[in-house]
Write a protein that holds these residues in place. Structure first.
Motif, short mmCIF file in Angstrom:
data_model
loop_
_atom_site.label_atom_id
_atom_site.label_comp_id
_atom_site.label_asym_id
_atom_site.label_seq_id
_atom_site.Cartn_x
_atom_site.Cartn_y
_atom_site.Cartn_z
N CYS A 1 0.70 -25.05 -63.98
CA CYS A 1 1.86 -24.23 -63.64
C CYS A 1 1.42 -22.82 -63.26
O CYS A 1 1.87 -22.26 -62.27
N LEU A 2 0.56 -22.26 -64.08
CA LEU A 2 0.06 -20.92 -63.84
C LEU A 2 -0.66 -20.85 -62.50
O LEU A 2 -0.49 -19.90 -61.71
N LEU A 3 -1.47 -21.87 -62.22
CA LEU A 3 -2.24 -21.89 -60.97
C LEU A 3 -1.31 -22.04 -59.76
O LEU A 3 -1.48 -21.37 -58.75
N PHE A 4 -0.33 -22.93 -59.90
CA PHE A 4 0.63 -23.13 -58.81
C PHE A 4 1.41 -21.85 -58.54
O PHE A 4 1.64 -21.47 -57.38
N ASP A 5 1.79 -21.19 -59.60
CA ASP A 5 2.55 -19.95 -59.45
C ASP A 5 1.71 -18.89 -58.73
O ASP A 5 2.21 -18.17 -57.86
N GLU A 6 0.46 -18.82 -59.11
CA GLU A 6 -0.43 -17.85 -58.48
C GLU A 6 -0.52 -18.08 -56.97
O GLU A 6 -0.44 -17.14 -56.17
N VAL A 7 -0.65 -19.33 -56.58
CA VAL A 7 -0.76 -19.66 -55.15
C VAL A 7 0.58 -19.42 -54.44
O VAL A 7 0.62 -18.88 -53.33
N SER A 8 1.67 -19.81 -55.09
CA SER A 8 2.99 -19.68 -54.47
C SER A 8 3.35 -18.24 -54.15
O SER A 8 4.15 -17.96 -53.25
N ARG A 9 2.77 -17.33 -54.91
CA ARG A 9 3.02 -15.92 -54.71
C ARG A 9 2.67 -15.48 -53.28
O ARG A 9 3.19 -14.48 -52.79
N ARG A 10 1.80 -16.25 -52.64
CA ARG A 10 1.33 -15.87 -51.29
C ARG A 10 2.27 -16.32 -50.18
O ARG A 10 2.04 -16.03 -49.01
N ILE A 11 3.30 -17.07 -50.53
CA ILE A 11 4.29 -17.48 -49.53
C ILE A 11 5.02 -16.25 -49.02
O ILE A 11 5.51 -15.44 -49.81
N GLU A 12 5.09 -16.11 -47.71
CA GLU A 12 5.76 -14.94 -47.14
C GLU A 12 7.15 -15.30 -46.62
O GLU A 12 7.31 -16.27 -45.89
N LEU A 13 8.10 -14.48 -46.98
CA LEU A 13 9.47 -14.69 -46.52
C LEU A 13 9.76 -13.71 -45.38
O LEU A 13 9.46 -12.53 -45.49
N PRO A 14 10.36 -14.21 -44.29
CA PRO A 14 10.62 -13.34 -43.14
C PRO A 14 11.89 -12.51 -43.36
O PRO A 14 12.62 -12.71 -44.33
N ASP A 15 12.14 -11.59 -42.43
CA ASP A 15 13.43 -10.90 -42.44
C ASP A 15 14.53 -11.91 -42.19
O ASP A 15 14.43 -12.71 -41.27
N PRO A 16 15.57 -11.86 -42.98
CA PRO A 16 16.63 -12.85 -42.82
C PRO A 16 17.60 -12.53 -41.69
O PRO A 16 18.62 -13.17 -41.55
N GLY A 17 17.27 -11.53 -40.89
CA GLY A 17 18.20 -11.06 -39.88
C GLY A 17 18.56 -12.07 -38.81
O GLY A 17 19.71 -12.16 -38.37
N ASP A 18 17.61 -12.86 -38.42
CA ASP A 18 17.77 -13.75 -37.25
C ASP A 18 18.73 -14.89 -37.48
O ASP A 18 19.46 -14.92 -38.45
N ASP A 19 18.60 -15.83 -36.62
CA ASP A 19 19.25 -17.12 -36.76
C ASP A 19 18.80 -17.76 -38.07
O ASP A 19 17.61 -17.76 -38.38
#
Lengths: 234, 234
Positions: free
Chosen positions: A53-71
Motif C-alpha cells: 500500500c505504501l509503495l503504491f501510494d508513493e507511485v500514485s503521487r506522480r499521477i498528474e491531473l490537468p486543468d479541469p477547464g476544458d471539455d
DNA sequence: ACCTGAACACCGTTCAAGT
DNA sequence: ACCTGAACACCGTTCAAGT
C-alpha cells in the motif's frame, strides 16, 4: 547502522522492485537491502500488504491531473492517461492490484478529479459513480492484460490451443495489434468508453435496463439501484 | 492407489481452488489431495503455470456463445457477459490472470466470436482488433477490481487516506455503488464501450490521433499503426 | 514408466532474548 | 525502544533411488 524509518523502507522497497520485479520483493530481501534482520521491518510496517500500500501510494503521487477547464472528456482522458503512464512503468502494481486494498490517498486524488469533472458537467451522482468505476476497471484491465500478453496472441501451451486452424479470424487479426503502441490503444479504448458513457448519460437518467437486453442474461428482480437524483451542487 | 492422469490433476486442482481459494492451491497440497508425493505431479504437468493454464481452460469451456444472428452489439454483450459470469465465480482466475499466458483454446473461442462478429458487421480488421482487446481488458479489469474493492470505496489504511475530508465527491458518490449489482455495472460499462467503439468505427477508418488530443500526452512520432485495410471477406 | 524421500533454496511471520 | 536469532509453518522444484 542507520535507524530504520518508514521512508527508508519505502525507498528500499521501490529500489528492489525496480531491480528485480514483483517477484523479487520479499520482506527478507528488503531487510537485507537495509542491512537489518527480517523481523526488524515488522516494527515499522505491520504487513507485506501494508508495505505494498505504501509503495503504491508513493507511485500514485506522480499521477498528474490537468486543468479541469476544458471539455470534461478531454480532462478525464488526460488524467487517466497520466495514471496509465505512471502505473505501467511499475509492472509489480498489476500484481499487487488484486490482493486488494491497494488504493490510497494518491489514487483517491484521481477518483475525486474524475467524479468531480463528471458531476460538474451535469451527470447524476449515480451515473458518475458508474462511469468512474468503469474507467478504473478499464485502466486496471489494461495494466494487467498488458503484462499477460494480448488475448488470442499468446495462447498457453499444452491446452490444445495451437491457435491456428480453428480460429482463422484470431489468426488473421492478431498480428495487427503488434503495430500499435500501448498508449494509443489505451487512449482509443478510453475515448470509446467515455463517448459511450456520455451518450448514455444524455439519453437517460436511469441505469440501463430495458433497451437491447442480451438474450442470455437473466434479469435480476430485486436490485434497487438506489438514489439516482442529481447532485445538489451541480 | 489410482494412477495419476491429467484429468485427475485438473479435477483435484479445481476442487482445491473452490474449497480454499487462490492462495490455497499449492503443488504440495494438490499432491496431498491426490494421495501422492509432490514430485509425482511433475511427471504429468511441467509447471504450476501449466497447471493454471489447464484449470483456466477447463473453466473457460463453460462460456456460452449466443447465436450471432442479431445485432452485433447485442451478440458481443451476451458473449462477454457469459464470460464474465463464468469467470467471476472463480476468484483465483483474477489472481492467475497476471502471471500471464493463461489464455487457451477456450478463451480463443470467445475471441474468435467477438472478432468475427465485428468484422462481419463491416469493421476493419485493425479496428476490430482494437475493440476486441478493449473488451477483453475491460472484462479483466472488472474481474480484478471486483476482487480488490471499488476505487475510492476501500482505501488502504496507514497511507493517510482516511477518505473523508479531502475528497468530498468520492465520499458522497461512493456509497451509491453499493446498490448496484456487479452484473448490471459490467453490462452498462460494456455497452458504453461498444457504443463508443461503433461510433468511432463509423466516423473514421484510421486509429484515433488528431481530434481532441489531451494536453498532457506527448505525441509519439514513429508508431506506424500498420495495415488498416478492410478484411477481404467482409 | 511411474512414484517416493529427501533435499535445495526460498517464503511471511512470530517471539523470546539481547542492547 | 529497537533490533537479532532462531524458529514455525509453509512454498516450487529437482533428482537420485526405488518398484
Amino acid at each position: 547502522m542507520q535507524r530504520l524509518t518508514r521512508p527508508h523502507i519505502v525507498a528500499a522497497g521501490l529500489r528492489l522492485l525496480e531491480r528485480e520485479g514483483a517477484a523479487g520483493l520479499s520482506m527478507r530481501k528488503l531487510a537485507g537491502e537495509l542491512g537489518k534482520a527480517p523481523a526488524a521491518v515488522y516494527k515499522h510496517v505491520s504487513d507485506k500488504r501494508e508495505l505494498m500500500c505504501l509503495l503504491f501510494d508513493e507511485v500514485s503521487r506522480r499521477i498528474e491531473l490537468p486543468d479541469p477547464g476544458d471539455d470534461p472528456r478531454t480532462a478525464i482522458v488526460a488524467a487517466t492517461q497520466s495514471a496509465h503512464r505512471v502505473l505501467e512503468e511499475h509492472g509489480w502494481i498489476a500484481a499487487g492490484m488484486l490482493d486488494g486494498r491497494l488504493l490510497g490517498a494518491a489514487s483517491m486524488r484521481l477518483s475525486e478529479f474524475i467524479l468531480d469533472t463528471l458531476v460538474r458537467d451535469g451527470m447524476s451522482d449515480a451515473q458518475a459513480a458508474r462511469v468512474h468505476v468503469a474507467i478504473w476497471e478499464y485502466l486496471v484491465g489494461h495494466l494487467v492484460a498488458a503484462r499477460a500478453g494480448a488475448p488470442g496472441l499468446t495462447p498457453c501451451p499444452a491446452t490444445g490451443a495451437d491457435g491456428a486452424e480453428d480460429y482463422p479470424t484470431v489468426r488473421r487479426v492478431a498480428p495487427l495489434l503488434a503495430g500499435m503502441s500501448d498508449q494509443e490503444r489505451f487512449a482509443a479504448g478510453l475515448r470509446a468508453l467515455l463517448d459511450g458513457a456520455f451518450a448514455q448519460g444524455r439519453s437517460r437518467t436511469e441505469p440501463p435496463a430495458a433497451p437491447q437486453e442480451p438474450p442470455t442474461a437473466p434479469r435480476q428482480p430485486g436490485t434497487d439501484p438506489g438514489s439516482d437524483r442529481r447532485s445538489p451542487r451541480a
